[in-house]
Motif scaffolding. Structure first.
Motif, mmCIF file in Angstrom:
data_model
loop_
_atom_site.group_PDB
_atom_site.id
_atom_site.type_symbol
_atom_site.label_atom_id
_atom_site.label_comp_id
_atom_site.label_asym_id
_atom_site.label_seq_id
_atom_site.Cartn_x
_atom_site.Cartn_y
_atom_site.Cartn_z
ATOM 1 N N PHE A 34 60.922 40.297 41.814
ATOM 2 C CA PHE A 34 61.167 40.062 40.395
ATOM 3 C C PHE A 34 59.847 39.820 39.689
ATOM 4 C CE2 PHE A 34 64.966 38.784 42.685
ATOM 5 C CZ PHE A 34 65.950 39.478 41.997
ATOM 6 N N ASP A 35 59.747 40.294 38.443
ATOM 7 C CA ASP A 35 58.482 40.168 37.721
ATOM 8 C C ASP A 35 58.540 39.223 36.527
ATOM 9 O OD1 ASP A 35 60.147 41.964 36.382
ATOM 10 O OD2 ASP A 35 58.542 43.328 35.842
ATOM 11 N N VAL A 36 59.712 38.689 36.198
ATOM 12 C CA VAL A 36 59.849 37.814 35.038
ATOM 13 C C VAL A 36 60.682 36.593 35.415
ATOM 14 C CG1 VAL A 36 60.891 37.625 32.736
ATOM 15 C CG2 VAL A 36 59.700 39.709 33.374
ATOM 16 N N ASN A 37 60.237 35.440 34.933
ATOM 17 C CA ASN A 37 61.062 34.226 34.989
ATOM 18 C C ASN A 37 61.686 34.079 33.607
ATOM 19 O OD1 ASN A 37 60.149 33.566 37.538
ATOM 20 N ND2 ASN A 37 58.585 32.179 36.804
ATOM 21 N N ASP A 38 62.979 34.259 33.498
ATOM 22 C CA ASP A 38 63.627 34.017 32.208
ATOM 23 C C ASP A 38 63.607 32.528 31.896
ATOM 24 O OD1 ASP A 38 64.177 36.652 31.562
ATOM 25 O OD2 ASP A 38 66.080 36.645 32.620
ATOM 26 N N PHE A 39 63.792 31.708 32.927
ATOM 27 C CA PHE A 39 63.593 30.268 32.824
ATOM 28 C C PHE A 39 63.378 29.727 34.223
ATOM 29 C CE2 PHE A 39 68.131 31.266 32.535
ATOM 30 C CZ PHE A 39 68.656 30.604 33.630
ATOM 31 N N ASP A 40 62.583 28.683 34.312
ATOM 32 C CA ASP A 40 62.273 28.049 35.594
ATOM 33 C C ASP A 40 61.685 26.678 35.287
ATOM 34 O OD1 ASP A 40 61.499 27.241 38.122
ATOM 35 O OD2 ASP A 40 60.275 29.002 38.541
ATOM 36 N N ASN A 41 62.526 25.654 35.286
ATOM 37 C CA ASN A 41 62.057 24.334 34.884
ATOM 38 C C ASN A 41 61.542 23.484 36.042
ATOM 39 O OD1 ASN A 41 64.376 23.513 36.171
ATOM 40 N ND2 ASN A 41 65.309 22.557 34.386
ATOM 41 N N SER A 42 61.486 24.063 37.248
ATOM 42 C CA SER A 42 61.048 23.284 38.413
ATOM 43 C C SER A 42 60.106 24.046 39.331
ATOM 44 C CB SER A 42 62.269 22.816 39.202
ATOM 45 O OG SER A 42 63.086 21.980 38.424
ATOM 46 N N SER A 43 59.476 25.103 38.841
ATOM 47 C CA SER A 43 58.547 25.918 39.638
ATOM 48 C C SER A 43 59.190 26.388 40.945
ATOM 49 C CB SER A 43 57.253 25.149 39.917
ATOM 50 O OG SER A 43 56.616 24.807 38.717
ATOM 51 N N LEU A 44 60.371 26.953 40.831
ATOM 52 C CA LEU A 44 61.109 27.431 42.004
ATOM 53 C C LEU A 44 60.692 28.829 42.422
ATOM 54 C CD1 LEU A 44 64.694 26.321 40.864
ATOM 55 C CD2 LEU A 44 63.057 25.028 42.229
ATOM 56 N N PHE A 45 60.092 29.590 41.496
ATOM 57 C CA PHE A 45 59.840 31.008 41.734
ATOM 58 C C PHE A 45 58.485 31.411 41.185
ATOM 59 C CE2 PHE A 45 60.085 35.407 40.169
ATOM 60 C CZ PHE A 45 60.307 36.046 41.375
ATOM 61 N N THR A 46 57.806 32.306 41.898
ATOM 62 C CA THR A 46 56.546 32.882 41.443
ATOM 63 C C THR A 46 56.778 34.353 41.151
ATOM 64 O OG1 THR A 46 55.286 31.341 42.802
ATOM 65 C CG2 THR A 46 54.142 33.327 42.038
ATOM 66 N N ALA A 47 56.470 34.798 39.936
ATOM 67 C CA ALA A 47 56.664 36.197 39.539
ATOM 68 C C ALA A 47 55.980 37.131 40.532
ATOM 69 C CB ALA A 47 56.147 36.426 38.130
ATOM 70 N N GLY A 48 56.638 38.225 40.849
ATOM 71 C CA GLY A 48 56.131 39.196 41.809
ATOM 72 C C GLY A 48 56.670 38.973 43.198
ATOM 73 N N GLY A 49 57.307 37.844 43.419
ATOM 74 C CA GLY A 49 57.828 37.529 44.745
ATOM 75 C C GLY A 49 59.301 37.839 44.889
ATOM 76 N N THR A 50 59.812 37.575 46.080
ATOM 77 C CA THR A 50 61.230 37.793 46.367
ATOM 78 C C THR A 50 61.961 36.494 46.671
ATOM 79 O OG1 THR A 50 60.837 38.135 48.742
ATOM 80 C CG2 THR A 50 60.788 40.094 47.335
ATOM 81 N N LEU A 51 61.235 35.429 46.983
ATOM 82 C CA LEU A 51 61.856 34.185 47.437
ATOM 83 C C LEU A 51 61.881 33.109 46.360
ATOM 84 C CD1 LEU A 51 60.143 34.097 50.918
ATOM 85 C CD2 LEU A 51 62.577 34.463 50.517
ATOM 86 N N ILE A 52 63.003 32.418 46.254
ATOM 87 C CA ILE A 52 63.126 31.238 45.407
ATOM 88 C C ILE A 52 63.177 30.041 46.343
ATOM 89 C CG2 ILE A 52 64.639 29.975 43.847
ATOM 90 C CD1 ILE A 52 65.370 32.627 42.555
ATOM 91 N N THR A 53 62.295 29.065 46.120
ATOM 92 C CA THR A 53 62.194 27.894 46.983
ATOM 93 C C THR A 53 62.980 26.736 46.385
ATOM 94 O OG1 THR A 53 60.016 28.606 47.734
ATOM 95 C CG2 THR A 53 60.592 26.292 48.098
ATOM 96 N N LEU A 54 63.830 26.134 47.199
ATOM 97 C CA LEU A 54 64.662 25.006 46.786
ATOM 98 C C LEU A 54 63.936 23.728 47.199
ATOM 99 C CD1 LEU A 54 68.022 26.519 48.073
ATOM 100 C CD2 LEU A 54 66.870 26.887 45.877
ATOM 101 N N PRO A 55 63.359 22.995 46.249
ATOM 102 C CA PRO A 55 62.450 21.907 46.588
ATOM 103 C C PRO A 55 63.114 20.632 47.102
ATOM 104 C CG PRO A 55 62.695 22.030 44.229
ATOM 105 C CD PRO A 55 63.446 23.194 44.812
ATOM 106 N N VAL A 56 64.406 20.480 46.852
ATOM 107 C CA VAL A 56 65.094 19.265 47.297
ATOM 108 C C VAL A 56 66.361 19.640 48.066
ATOM 109 C CG1 VAL A 56 64.216 17.837 45.407
ATOM 110 C CG2 VAL A 56 66.398 19.004 45.148
ATOM 111 N N ALA A 57 66.717 18.770 49.010
ATOM 112 C CA ALA A 57 67.943 18.964 49.770
ATOM 113 C C ALA A 57 69.142 18.757 48.855
ATOM 114 C CB ALA A 57 67.995 17.988 50.938
ATOM 115 N N GLY A 58 70.191 19.476 49.117
ATOM 116 C CA GLY A 58 71.413 19.302 48.350
ATOM 117 C C GLY A 58 72.196 20.581 48.219
ATOM 118 N N HIS A 59 73.182 20.529 47.368
ATOM 119 C CA HIS A 59 74.080 21.642 47.122
ATOM 120 C C HIS A 59 73.516 22.467 45.963
ATOM 121 C CE1 HIS A 59 78.593 22.676 47.470
ATOM 122 N NE2 HIS A 59 77.924 23.741 47.109
ATOM 123 N N TRP A 60 73.280 23.754 46.187
ATOM 124 C CA TRP A 60 72.706 24.654 45.196
ATOM 125 C C TRP A 60 73.691 25.780 44.910
ATOM 126 C CZ3 TRP A 60 67.802 24.431 42.896
ATOM 127 C CH2 TRP A 60 66.979 23.394 43.348
#
Length: 150
Positions: free
Chosen positions: A39-65
């Motif tokens: 993906f090349d665009v973050n439409d929104f990302d309020n917790s730095s979960l994703f870096t443009a150009g990548g494929t992975l979204i990182t979940l920074p805290v344990a829990g239900h997503w």
């Protein structure tokens, strides 16, 4: 963070961790191949979960997503179109959708669900098609995640 009896609803309590990554260009897919979507665009990302150009979204805290993924596949009457959500690069898919091919319009596939994560787990969107030849994933495919609860 849960709100219990007697607590006030404040702006900080409404700050839910969430992001939506989107692809703005077509992606050529080889038939029969699982293809991670970059993906090349973050439409929104309020917790730095994703870096443009990548494929992975990182979940920074344990829990239900929660998650939601969408892909539109080019018109072709042969085979299946699939959108899957994968845990990292593990080959484990907590969400998937398969649709028969549509001729004359995009074949739309969506996938939504939830995942109980450990801190640092990653999710990615993977697509698959069986047209018998190369086929495009249309622009505006997207992948969203949001934190539900600990």
């Amino acid at each position: 963070m849960a709100i219990t009896a007697g607590q006030k609803l404040t702006a900080s309590r409404l700050n839910i961790r969430t992001c939506r990554a989107r692809r703005t260009t077509i992606l050529s897919l080889t038939t029969g191949t699982l293809t991670p979507v970059s993906f090349d665009v973050n439409d929104f990302d309020n917790s730095s979960l994703f870096t443009a150009g990548g494929t992975l979204i990182t979940l920074p805290v344990a829990g239900h997503w929660g998650f939601s993924a969408y892909g539109g596949f080019a018109s072709n009457a042969t085979g299946q179109r699939r959108v899957l959500v994968e845990i990292g690069t593990s080959g484990v898919y907590p969400g998937r959708d398969a649709r028969p091919a549509v001729s004359g319009d995009l074949t739309h596939a969506t996938c939504s669900g939830s995942y109980v994560a450990s801190a640092g787990d990653q999710l990615r969107m993977v697509v698959h098609q069986t047209s018998g030849g190369a086929l495009n994933l249309a622009a505006d495919a997207y992948f969203s995640v949001w934190y539900i609860a600990s």
